[in-house]
Design a protein around this motif. Structure first.
Motif, PDB file in Angstrom:
ATOM      1  N   LYS A 106     -13.842 -42.694 -10.450  1.00 48.84           N
ATOM      2  CA  LYS A 106     -13.023 -43.404  -9.469  1.00 48.84           C
ATOM      3  C   LYS A 106     -13.370 -44.885  -9.453  1.00 48.84           C
ATOM      4  O   LYS A 106     -14.541 -45.266  -9.508  1.00 48.84           O
ATOM      5  CB  LYS A 106     -13.254 -42.809  -8.070  1.00 48.84           C
ATOM      6  CG  LYS A 106     -12.335 -43.369  -7.002  1.00 48.84           C
ATOM      7  CD  LYS A 106     -12.565 -42.653  -5.673  1.00 48.84           C
ATOM      8  CE  LYS A 106     -11.652 -43.201  -4.588  1.00 48.84           C
ATOM      9  NZ  LYS A 106     -11.882 -42.523  -3.281  1.00 48.84           N
ATOM     10  N   ARG A 107     -12.330 -45.719  -9.401  1.00 51.93           N
ATOM     11  CA  ARG A 107     -12.548 -47.160  -9.367  1.00 51.93           C
ATOM     12  C   ARG A 107     -13.424 -47.538  -8.170  1.00 51.93           C
ATOM     13  O   ARG A 107     -13.224 -47.082  -7.054  1.00 51.93           O
ATOM     14  CB  ARG A 107     -11.204 -47.885  -9.250  1.00 51.93           C
ATOM     15  CG  ARG A 107     -11.321 -49.413  -9.309  1.00 51.93           C
ATOM     16  CD  ARG A 107     -10.048 -50.075  -8.800  1.00 51.93           C
ATOM     17  NE  ARG A 107      -8.903 -49.782  -9.615  1.00 51.93           N
ATOM     18  CZ  ARG A 107      -8.522 -50.501 -10.672  1.00 51.93           C
ATOM     19  NH1 ARG A 107      -9.231 -51.560 -11.030  1.00 51.93           N
ATOM     20  NH2 ARG A 107      -7.451 -50.177 -11.375  1.00 51.93           N
ATOM     21  N   ASP A 243      -6.361 -50.671 -16.716  1.00 50.75           N
ATOM     22  CA  ASP A 243      -6.929 -49.577 -15.934  1.00 50.75           C
ATOM     23  C   ASP A 243      -5.845 -48.547 -15.665  1.00 50.75           C
ATOM     24  O   ASP A 243      -4.932 -48.785 -14.880  1.00 50.75           O
ATOM     25  CB  ASP A 243      -7.488 -50.086 -14.594  1.00 50.75           C
ATOM     26  CG  ASP A 243      -8.730 -50.930 -14.798  1.00 50.75           C
ATOM     27  OD1 ASP A 243      -9.518 -50.588 -15.696  1.00 50.75           O
ATOM     28  OD2 ASP A 243      -8.900 -51.921 -14.074  1.00 50.75           O
ATOM     29  N   GLU A 245      -4.811 -45.866 -13.846  1.00 55.79           N
ATOM     30  CA  GLU A 245      -5.072 -45.036 -12.680  1.00 55.79           C
ATOM     31  C   GLU A 245      -4.163 -43.820 -12.644  1.00 55.79           C
ATOM     32  O   GLU A 245      -4.434 -42.871 -11.944  1.00 55.79           O
ATOM     33  CB  GLU A 245      -4.903 -45.867 -11.402  1.00 55.79           C
ATOM     34  CG  GLU A 245      -5.959 -46.947 -11.255  1.00 55.79           C
ATOM     35  CD  GLU A 245      -5.880 -47.605  -9.904  1.00 55.79           C
ATOM     36  OE1 GLU A 245      -6.356 -47.008  -8.922  1.00 55.79           O
ATOM     37  OE2 GLU A 245      -5.349 -48.712  -9.820  1.00 55.79           O
ATOM     38  N   GLY A 246      -3.064 -43.844 -13.396  1.00 56.51           N
ATOM     39  CA  GLY A 246      -2.155 -42.705 -13.394  1.00 56.51           C
ATOM     40  C   GLY A 246      -2.473 -41.699 -14.470  1.00 56.51           C
ATOM     41  O   GLY A 246      -1.646 -40.861 -14.784  1.00 56.51           O
ATOM     42  N   GLU A 248      -4.268 -39.114 -14.463  1.00 51.76           N
ATOM     43  CA  GLU A 248      -4.433 -37.716 -14.094  1.00 51.76           C
ATOM     44  C   GLU A 248      -3.335 -36.872 -14.738  1.00 51.76           C
ATOM     45  O   GLU A 248      -3.573 -35.770 -15.194  1.00 51.76           O
ATOM     46  CB  GLU A 248      -4.390 -37.541 -12.563  1.00 51.76           C
ATOM     47  CG  GLU A 248      -5.635 -38.041 -11.841  1.00 51.76           C
ATOM     48  CD  GLU A 248      -5.582 -39.518 -11.553  1.00 51.76           C
ATOM     49  OE1 GLU A 248      -4.679 -40.192 -12.091  1.00 51.76           O
ATOM     50  OE2 GLU A 248      -6.441 -40.004 -10.794  1.00 51.76           O
ATOM     51  N   GLY A 255      -8.083 -34.999 -13.267  1.00 50.55           N
ATOM     52  CA  GLY A 255      -8.304 -35.818 -12.078  1.00 50.55           C
ATOM     53  C   GLY A 255      -9.503 -36.732 -12.152  1.00 50.55           C
ATOM     54  O   GLY A 255      -9.828 -37.395 -11.173  1.00 50.55           O
ATOM     55  N   PHE A 257      -9.851 -39.377 -14.127  1.00 52.99           N
ATOM     56  CA  PHE A 257      -9.513 -40.677 -14.690  1.00 52.99           C
ATOM     57  C   PHE A 257      -8.913 -41.548 -13.587  1.00 52.99           C
ATOM     58  O   PHE A 257      -7.719 -41.495 -13.323  1.00 52.99           O
ATOM     59  CB  PHE A 257      -8.532 -40.518 -15.853  1.00 52.99           C
ATOM     60  CG  PHE A 257      -9.027 -39.548 -16.901  1.00 52.99           C
ATOM     61  CD1 PHE A 257     -10.006 -39.915 -17.797  1.00 52.99           C
ATOM     62  CD2 PHE A 257      -8.518 -38.258 -16.969  1.00 52.99           C
ATOM     63  CE1 PHE A 257     -10.480 -39.025 -18.755  1.00 52.99           C
ATOM     64  CE2 PHE A 257      -8.979 -37.365 -17.922  1.00 52.99           C
ATOM     65  CZ  PHE A 257      -9.956 -37.746 -18.812  1.00 52.99           C
ATOM     66  N   GLY A 258      -9.773 -42.343 -12.941  1.00 49.23           N
ATOM     67  CA  GLY A 258      -9.311 -43.115 -11.797  1.00 49.23           C
ATOM     68  C   GLY A 258      -9.608 -44.589 -11.865  1.00 49.23           C
ATOM     69  O   GLY A 258      -9.640 -45.257 -10.837  1.00 49.23           O
ATOM     70  N   GLY A 259      -9.865 -45.125 -13.067  1.00 45.82           N
ATOM     71  CA  GLY A 259     -10.092 -46.561 -13.192  1.00 45.82           C
ATOM     72  C   GLY A 259     -11.549 -46.963 -13.135  1.00 45.82           C
ATOM     73  O   GLY A 259     -11.864 -48.119 -12.858  1.00 45.82           O
TER      74      GLY A 259
END
Length: 271
Positions: A106-107, A243, A245-246, A248, A255, A257-259
């Motif tokens: 998560k970022r 980055d 963020e999409g 997933e 789930g 891969f969030g930046g």
């Protein structure tokens, strides 16, 4: 009898397009010859991204289940990626690029671990995100590789070695978080590289055909209408700054891969 004016027009039209056709072919061949799929960073499939095809179905399923449980209980994303080759790249540099491109963790929290295996170089690298460097310093990652992973890799048991690396890392993360994991992988059947293993050649030819088709399509009015939509969609997914963020939806619903970011920490070994 053929109309001379029509024949001249056809010849002129062809002569104008010859440079474009030749440039297209040369560009496609250059891309294919410059390590092709190895240089391009692929999209993630999930927690396990076995692009080299060295993991057994059982180990993939168990490792995926464990990674999901670790993410749910500790907030840390553990991701595996295997490649037949990565071109001229150094594995540490490539792992760092791959980590950032996929945005593991998560970022802002950056709790992620990326395990990269490259068959041609017979090398493995474990990249750690900023948020887990305290519990997984370089020395501890090196110990995991030496004790839990290399003995399998040196015997060609790539599937078991990778599953063991995820199990060991997951145990450290669970201990830090004070949680118990139920999906600990059992020892899988030793799996080496099978004869006739896919090497990415089909992907290179697919890339060539895709480029040719795209260029031909862009020459039509319909193609010009589609093109902006195609690339604007890609930019929206990338957020304009690399980055994703999409991811997933591209990572099999994992789930993780969030930046997230990595500063290049970790350790690697040759086998």
């Amino acid at each position: 009898m053929k109309n001379p004016g029509v024949v001249r027009a056809i010849r002129m039209d062809w002569s104008r397009n010859v440079p474009v056709v030749l440039l297209t072919i040369l560009t496609a061949l250059f891309i294919s010859g410059s390590s092709g799929a190895q240089d391009a960073i692929p999209s993630p499939r999930g927690a396990v991204n076995d692009f080299a095809g060295v993991m057994s179905a059982g180990d993939v399923a168990r490792t995926e289940a464990l990674a999901r449980e670790v993410l749910e209980k500790t907030g840390a994303a553990v991701v595996v990626a295997t490649f037949s080759a990565i071109g001229v790249h150094d594995i540490q540099e490539y792992a760092n690029r791959l980590y950032s491109f996929w945005g593991i963790g998560k970022r802002g929290e950056d709790r992620g671990v990326l395990i990269v295996l490259v068959l041609q170089e017979r090398t493995i690298w474990i990249e750690t995100g900023y948020g887990v460097e305290g519990v997984l310093p370089d020395g501890r990652v090196g110990e995991i590789l030496d004790q839990k992973v290399l003995p399998y890799l040196k015997r060609g048991e790539y599937s078991r070695g990778l599953a063991s690396s995820v199990e060991a890392i997951s145990g450290v993360l669970a201990e830090e978080a004070g949680v118990t994991l139920t999906d600990r992988p059992e020892a899988g059947r030793p799996v080496g590289r099978a004869a006739g293993q896919r090497s990415g050649g089909a992907g290179s030819w697919f890339l060539i055909l895709f480029i040719l088709l795209l260029l031909l399509l862009m020459g039509t009015r319909k193609g010009r209408e589609i093109d902006p939509l195609l690339f604007s969609g890609a930019r929206r997914r990338a957020g304009g700054d690399g980055d994703f963020e999409g991811f997933e939806s591209f990572g099999g619903g994992f789930g993780g891969f969030g930046g997230g970011s990595s500063g290049g920490g970790g350790a690697g070994r040759h086998f």
